[in-house]
Enzyme design. Sequence first.
Site, short mmCIF file in Angstrom:
data_model
loop_
_atom_site.label_atom_id
_atom_site.label_comp_id
_atom_site.label_asym_id
_atom_site.label_seq_id
_atom_site.Cartn_x
_atom_site.Cartn_y
_atom_site.Cartn_z
N ASN A 1 0.84 -1.19 0.00
CA ASN A 1 0.00 0.00 0.00
C ASN A 1 0.88 1.24 0.00
OD1 ASN A 1 -2.46 -1.49 0.29
ND2 ASN A 1 -1.95 -1.78 2.44
N GLU B 1 -0.83 2.10 6.64
CA GLU B 1 -0.89 2.43 8.06
C GLU B 1 0.45 2.84 8.65
OE1 GLU B 1 -2.84 -0.77 10.11
OE2 GLU B 1 -4.66 -0.56 8.90
N HIS C 1 6.50 -1.37 2.91
CA HIS C 1 6.42 -2.76 3.35
C HIS C 1 5.55 -3.54 2.38
CE1 HIS C 1 3.20 -0.53 5.42
NE2 HIS C 1 2.50 -1.66 5.49
N HIS D 1 3.25 -6.94 2.10
CA HIS D 1 2.53 -7.99 2.81
C HIS D 1 2.58 -9.25 1.96
CE1 HIS D 1 0.19 -5.21 5.54
NE2 HIS D 1 0.46 -4.36 4.54
#
Length: 127
Positions: free
Chosen positions: A97, A105, A110, A112
């Site tokens: 994201n 967030e 990062h 996932h």
Amino acid sequence: MSVANGSPYDENNIFARILRGEIPAKKVYEDDYAFAFHDINPQAPVHVLVIPKGPYVSMADFTANASDALVSGFFRAVGEVARQLGLEEDGYRILANAGINSHQEVPHLHVHIFAGRPLGPMLSRGM
């Protein structure tokens, strides 16, 4: 210093603190380029986060500002984590994201890795 959306990288974000060893994480993999660990709020039976070792907010920031060795090493690490976890046969999803509309967030790049069950459609179709 990396900047995304006009804001400088926050050296005190949770992933920066994990990289510095200030906050514990359940490590899955680590090398010179990346650190992978289990998500503390898993959204699938397998939910691992892979973060680059450096102050990068997003994929755009990372690919524009990281060295070629770090970019290559990071993506190789993502693949290595999937192999080590035995995810190749049944499949897995990789998601990164970036920004407010994607619901990022933590302002540190990062990836996932989700697996362990059928994951369904990638995005909800409602607009």
